[in-house]
Write an enzyme that holds these catalytic residues in place. Sequence first.
Site, PDB file in Angstrom:
ATOM      1  CE  LYS A   1      22.624  38.666  38.031  1.00 44.54           C
ATOM      2  NZ  LYS A   1      21.813  39.831  38.121  1.00 44.54           N
TER       3      LYS A   1
ATOM      4  CD  GLU B   1      14.988  25.784  42.330  1.00 48.21           C
ATOM      5  OE1 GLU B   1      15.877  26.244  42.577  1.00 48.21           O
ATOM      6  OE2 GLU B   1      13.810  25.995  43.154  1.00 48.21           O
TER       7      GLU B   1
ATOM      8  N   GLY C   1      17.997  38.883  36.626  1.00 53.41           N
ATOM      9  CA  GLY C   1      17.390  37.601  36.093  1.00 53.41           C
ATOM     10  C   GLY C   1      16.280  37.754  35.101  1.00 53.41           C
ATOM     11  NE  ARG C   2      12.649  41.251  39.018  1.00 53.39           N
ATOM     12  CZ  ARG C   2      13.430  41.188  39.967  1.00 53.39           C
ATOM     13  NH1 ARG C   2      14.158  40.206  39.992  1.00 53.39           N
ATOM     14  NH2 ARG C   2      13.721  42.237  40.756  1.00 53.39           N
TER      15      ARG C   2
ATOM     16  CD  GLU D   1      12.119  37.243  41.138  1.00 52.94           C
ATOM     17  OE1 GLU D   1      13.202  37.468  40.082  1.00 52.94           O
ATOM     18  OE2 GLU D   1      12.150  36.007  41.490  1.00 52.94           O
TER      19      GLU D   1
ATOM     20  CG  HIS E   1     -14.930  28.940  26.669  1.00 49.88           C
ATOM     21  ND1 HIS E   1     -16.092  29.096  26.445  1.00 49.88           N
ATOM     22  CD2 HIS E   1     -14.310  29.561  25.730  1.00 49.88           C
ATOM     23  CE1 HIS E   1     -16.482  29.474  25.208  1.00 49.88           C
ATOM     24  NE2 HIS E   1     -15.184  29.901  24.729  1.00 49.88           N
TER      25      HIS E   1
ATOM     26  CE  LYS F   1      16.788  31.297  45.612  1.00 50.86           C
ATOM     27  NZ  LYS F   1      17.686  32.068  45.009  1.00 50.86           N
TER      28      LYS F   1
HETATM   29  O1  LIG Z   1      19.677  32.464  37.118  1.00 47.90           O
HETATM   30  P1  LIG Z   1      19.716  32.030  38.464  1.00 47.90           P
HETATM   31  O2  LIG Z   1      21.162  32.534  39.417  1.00 47.90           O
HETATM   32  O3  LIG Z   1      19.789  30.376  38.289  1.00 47.90           O
HETATM   33  O4  LIG Z   1      18.270  32.399  39.112  1.00 47.90           O
HETATM   34  C1  LIG Z   1      17.195  31.924  38.568  1.00 47.90           C
HETATM   35  C2  LIG Z   1      16.233  32.934  39.236  1.00 47.90           C
HETATM   36  O5  LIG Z   1      16.253  32.689  40.553  1.00 47.90           O
HETATM   37  C3  LIG Z   1      15.875  33.893  41.295  1.00 47.90           C
HETATM   38  O6  LIG Z   1      17.046  34.451  41.653  1.00 47.90           O
HETATM   39  C4  LIG Z   1      14.988  33.886  42.392  1.00 47.90           C
HETATM   40  O7  LIG Z   1      13.609  33.032  42.032  1.00 47.90           O
HETATM   41  C5  LIG Z   1      15.602  34.832  40.025  1.00 47.90           C
HETATM   42  O8  LIG Z   1      15.523  36.212  40.165  1.00 47.90           O
HETATM   43  C6  LIG Z   1      16.158  34.381  38.992  1.00 47.90           C
HETATM   44  O9  LIG Z   1      15.587  34.670  37.734  1.00 47.90           O
END
Ligand SMILES: O=P(O)(O)OC[C@H]1O[C@](O)(CO)[C@@H](O)[C@@H]1O
Length: 543
Positions: A203, A209, A263-264, A349, A380, A509
């Site tokens: 987003k 990452e 995002g979620r 979240e 199990h 972060k």
């Molecule tokens: O889509 P982006 O901006 O890379 O963010 C990834 C994820 O990181 C967060 O902002 C925080 O973990 C989530 O809400 C989101 O889904």
Amino acid sequence: MTVSKRALDALMQHRAKKPLRDMRQVFNDDPLRFKHFSLSLNDLLLDWSKCAVTNETMKLLRELAVASDVTGKRDQMFAGELINTSEQRAVLHIALRNRSNRPIRVDGKDVMPEVNHVLTQMRDFATGVRSGAIATAGGKRITDVVNIGIGGSDLGPAMTVLALAPYHDGPRLHFVSNVDGAHLADTLKTLDPARTLFLIASKTFTTIETMTNAHSARDWIVKHLGEMAVAKHFAAISTALDKVKAFGIGEERTFGFWDWVGGRYSVWSAIGLPLMIAIGPENFAHFLSGAHEMDEHFRITPIEQNLPITLGLIGVWHRNICAYATRAVIPYDQRLARLPAYLQQLDMESNGKGVERDGTPAETQTGPVVWGEPGTNGQHAFFQLIHQGTSVIPVEFLIGAQSHEPGLPIHHDLLMANCLAQSEALMRGRTLAEAKSQVLAQGKSDAEATRLAPHRVFTGDRPSLTIAYRKLDPQTLGRLVALYEHRVFTEAAIWNINAFDQWGVELGKELATGLLPIVEGKEDASARDASTQGLVAHLRGLR
Ligand SMILES: O=P(O)(O)OC[C@H]1O[C@](O)(CO)[C@@H](O)[C@@H]1O
């Protein structure tokens, strides 16, 4: 005291009177209990009759929903109001699946034309990739698509692609999320660069990452195919179009969405492109339709018959009144293996918040810990604790009537029998007398039976609810996910928290950014706490 606090107090007093003691007895006394404590939307059924609630409980819970203005807050969401107040944003994932095309406005502007435009763009691209019309730099067919994203930019597509595997007739899909190089390396090992397409899903297009994995994937393509190949081997999904451009991905391969999609909550947006590539635009449209059906149900159905509101109220009953700290989601559906992880982000979240919407400390407990694994595997592993442990954990079972494996009928019968048996066992339990006679029936002496019986006692009266559906098809999956989204909304409305920001992920972060040069050995750790210093020294010493 606020009106909703008063309504919560009324529920506390109600429970203190112990309205229900013995669920076996309760079922014996009321043959209509299932009828009274279940609801359905077409073939999707919610049965909460094995939760310790009475008609009076439901009445008080519904009064809580009214006191908390759940429906007023819901209407604000559907009207495009800026309900994400800490970020001044509307919350409109419902617009992404608004199959009625009813205008939905943000700041007076209907968002539907843009939503439909991106859907068309996605459809053209997905169709091209699936048919081979969109090929790689060397003109080869794309056989593998790698989605690089994390959190909502990973879990939604990863969960749904697995869930809808029987409908998967496009190229193979892979998901890389972790910054741990193992994730990317293990994936690339299986791939031919000349036939691989990367989707960079973020987003913000700043998530460390994702950007680290994206750059490493880019290097891999350049190493094998040269710089010129990048244009044909990458596409991007983001709201940050300028950053995508700076990465070198062309406009025609960039799929946008908007700041009013959390995002979620984004699997319905261009973030769902991997799913569309896997199952095709038509099945993707069914997935959206299922969610839209649940949206409409949530939007117009009275509280008493409203599935998401009822699910939310049961959640509040367990969390705030019964003080259960966690809830387990157990899909008896192997292809929903990633649903618990998906719901962890959606729920925790969204509702893992310590302050109310105005910034004052939350008056009540907010979101519980959500966890789970598919059944029967969980039986199990951790079911021992759910049945006999000292903590009560409400369980949410999910089960389909039909499988996609007609050649293996006994498997599905066993799956169903196990699911139903677990909820029955949690409710019924086994008394000391029953345990003792069972041991005696095995030929043991009375003394031996007296010694062994306590280990075989199940207290029973352990709450569970079941969500049952015909078959895990795209429409059903859409309904299920939307059901959980609106449940989270309902609970947040009652707790008066903002379910749509996530400031709690920021601090870690920021500190990681500061720690990177220390880990790299470019800066010393003396300004950090003693534990962090010790850990840095230990790990660096082992390098
Ligand atoms: O889509 P982006 O901006 O890379 O963010 C990834 C994820 O990181 C967060 O902002 C925080 O973990 C989530 O809400 C989101 O889904």
